[in-house]
Write an enzyme that holds these catalytic residues in place. Structure first.
Site, mmCIF file in Angstrom:
data_model
loop_
_atom_site.group_PDB
_atom_site.id
_atom_site.type_symbol
_atom_site.label_atom_id
_atom_site.label_comp_id
_atom_site.label_asym_id
_atom_site.label_seq_id
_atom_site.Cartn_x
_atom_site.Cartn_y
_atom_site.Cartn_z
ATOM 1 N N THR A 37 -13.732 59.563 28.131
ATOM 2 C CA THR A 37 -12.291 59.843 28.170
ATOM 3 C C THR A 37 -12.032 61.338 28.137
ATOM 4 O O THR A 37 -11.242 61.867 28.925
ATOM 5 C CB THR A 37 -11.591 59.184 26.964
ATOM 6 N N TYR A 61 -6.333 47.649 31.486
ATOM 7 C CA TYR A 61 -5.246 47.091 32.288
ATOM 8 C C TYR A 61 -5.394 45.587 32.522
ATOM 9 O O TYR A 61 -4.450 44.832 32.339
ATOM 10 C CB TYR A 61 -5.081 47.817 33.633
ATOM 11 N N TYR A 103 -17.510 50.376 23.924
ATOM 12 C CA TYR A 103 -16.466 51.314 23.492
ATOM 13 C C TYR A 103 -15.183 50.528 23.265
ATOM 14 O O TYR A 103 -14.596 50.002 24.203
ATOM 15 C CB TYR A 103 -16.295 52.395 24.554
ATOM 16 N N ARG A 142 -5.947 52.607 24.300
ATOM 17 C CA ARG A 142 -6.002 53.053 25.694
ATOM 18 C C ARG A 142 -6.168 51.901 26.670
ATOM 19 O O ARG A 142 -5.740 52.002 27.816
ATOM 20 C CB ARG A 142 -7.157 54.043 25.896
ATOM 21 N N LYS A 154 -18.965 52.110 19.904
ATOM 22 C CA LYS A 154 -18.097 53.216 19.497
ATOM 23 C C LYS A 154 -16.784 52.600 19.061
ATOM 24 O O LYS A 154 -16.071 52.003 19.871
ATOM 25 C CB LYS A 154 -17.881 54.199 20.649
ATOM 26 N N ILE A 200 -18.955 59.880 17.756
ATOM 27 C CA ILE A 200 -18.797 60.429 19.103
ATOM 28 C C ILE A 200 -17.496 61.205 19.047
ATOM 29 O O ILE A 200 -16.412 60.627 18.960
ATOM 30 C CB ILE A 200 -18.799 59.329 20.169
#
Length: 294
Positions: A46, A109, A135, A140, A164, A206
């Site tokens: 990202t 999405y 992740y 997001r 993560k 991270i």
């Protein structure tokens, strides 16, 4: 065995004025991170603005990073997508150019089911032979990897070795750690929650914060792991304001501004992101000065 232990930097991608990748500056940032004890480089995540990269550029940036690092620390490539086919293809290309591991965000999405997440990670795993970090960042993506699903994937899908965790939900992380009982490595994806996740058995972070203080982030993690809780706590708490400033607008807008302030040629962010507002620049500048890095 963990892909890495400690502090991995979710590295920015610096751009030239014409919006191309500034590879020379990218190499400088990589070298400076490694010289200051960063334990892994996470490229094209990202923070690296991979969502704005055409495939050819995406692979080029990963390859450059692998070649520049030259085995000094692990290189973990961001290859997730909202399309399983694209995630598989990019993961295979990242492996071909030498990435040590993959960071695969949940499909965004689409909002797939938990079974869909299982099939997504299985498809990627079946296509590669290097370790994979899931992740989880629902803010997001609109999708959450439930603790039960993460454990199922870790136990049944080869190569998936870690997660993560950027949900911000410490209770969910605690449940995950309890259910996993060591079958999956957990990395903090939130710089202000590193110590809580380490206390639950996490392997490290991270980090975006590592851009401005790589040695401190590394030292904090290892202080905790070595049993020096007081030092680790001090390093975490004294950074809370600067971490807040690094997320005063959506990542990576503030961290690229911070790197420019620190003398790097980070360049601008790519549209649809916009430059940090003047008001937030002042907030960020003050935080960096108060933290002693500017």
């Amino acid at each position: 065995m963990a892909i890495f232990t400690g502090a991995g930097v979710a590295i920015i991608t610096p751009f030239n004025e014409d919006d191309t990748v500034n590879y020379e500056e990218f190499g400088r940032i990589i070298d400076d991170q490694i010289a200051n004890s960063t334990d892994a480089i996470i490229v094209c995540g990202t923070t690296g603005e991979s969502s704005t990269m055409p495939d050819e550029e995406h692979v080029s940036v990963i390859k450059y990073c692998v070649d520049k690092v030259a085995g000094r620390v692990p290189v973990i490539a961001g290859t997730g997508s909202n399309c399983t086919r694209e995630a598989v293809n990019m993961s295979k290309k990242a492996e071909e150019v030498g990435a040590d591991g993959l960071l695969c965000v949940t499909p965004y999405y689409n909002k797939c089911t938990q079974d869909g997440l299982y099939e997504y990670y299985k498809a990627i795993s079946d296509a590669v032979n290097i370790p994979i970090i899931m992740y989880n960042v629902p803010s997001r993506t609109g999708t959450t990897i439930q603790p039960e699903t993460a454990v199922r994937i870790a136990k049944e899908v080869k190569n998936v070795v870690a997660i993560k965790e950027a949900s911000g939900n410490i209770s969910a992380v605690a449940k995950l750690a309890s259910l996993a009982n060591g079958c999956i490595d957990i990395y903090s994806g939130n710089d202000d929650q590193v110590l809580p996740i380490l206390s639950l058995g996490g392997k490290g972070v991270i980090s975006v914060w590592s851009h401005v203080a790589p040695k401190k982030v590394h030292d904090m993690v290892y202080a905790f792991l070595d049993g020096d809780i007081e030092t680790a706590q001090k390093l975490q708490l004294e950074a809370i304001d600067v971490i807040g400033a690094l997320f005063c607008e959506v990542n990576p807008i503030p961290v690229k501004a911070a790197m420019n302030m620190l003398g790097y040629k980070a360049g601008t962010v790519r549209a649809p992101l916009t430059e940090l507002t003047d008001a937030h620049k002042e907030v960020l500048k003050k935080a960096l000065k108060d933290y002693g890095v500017l």
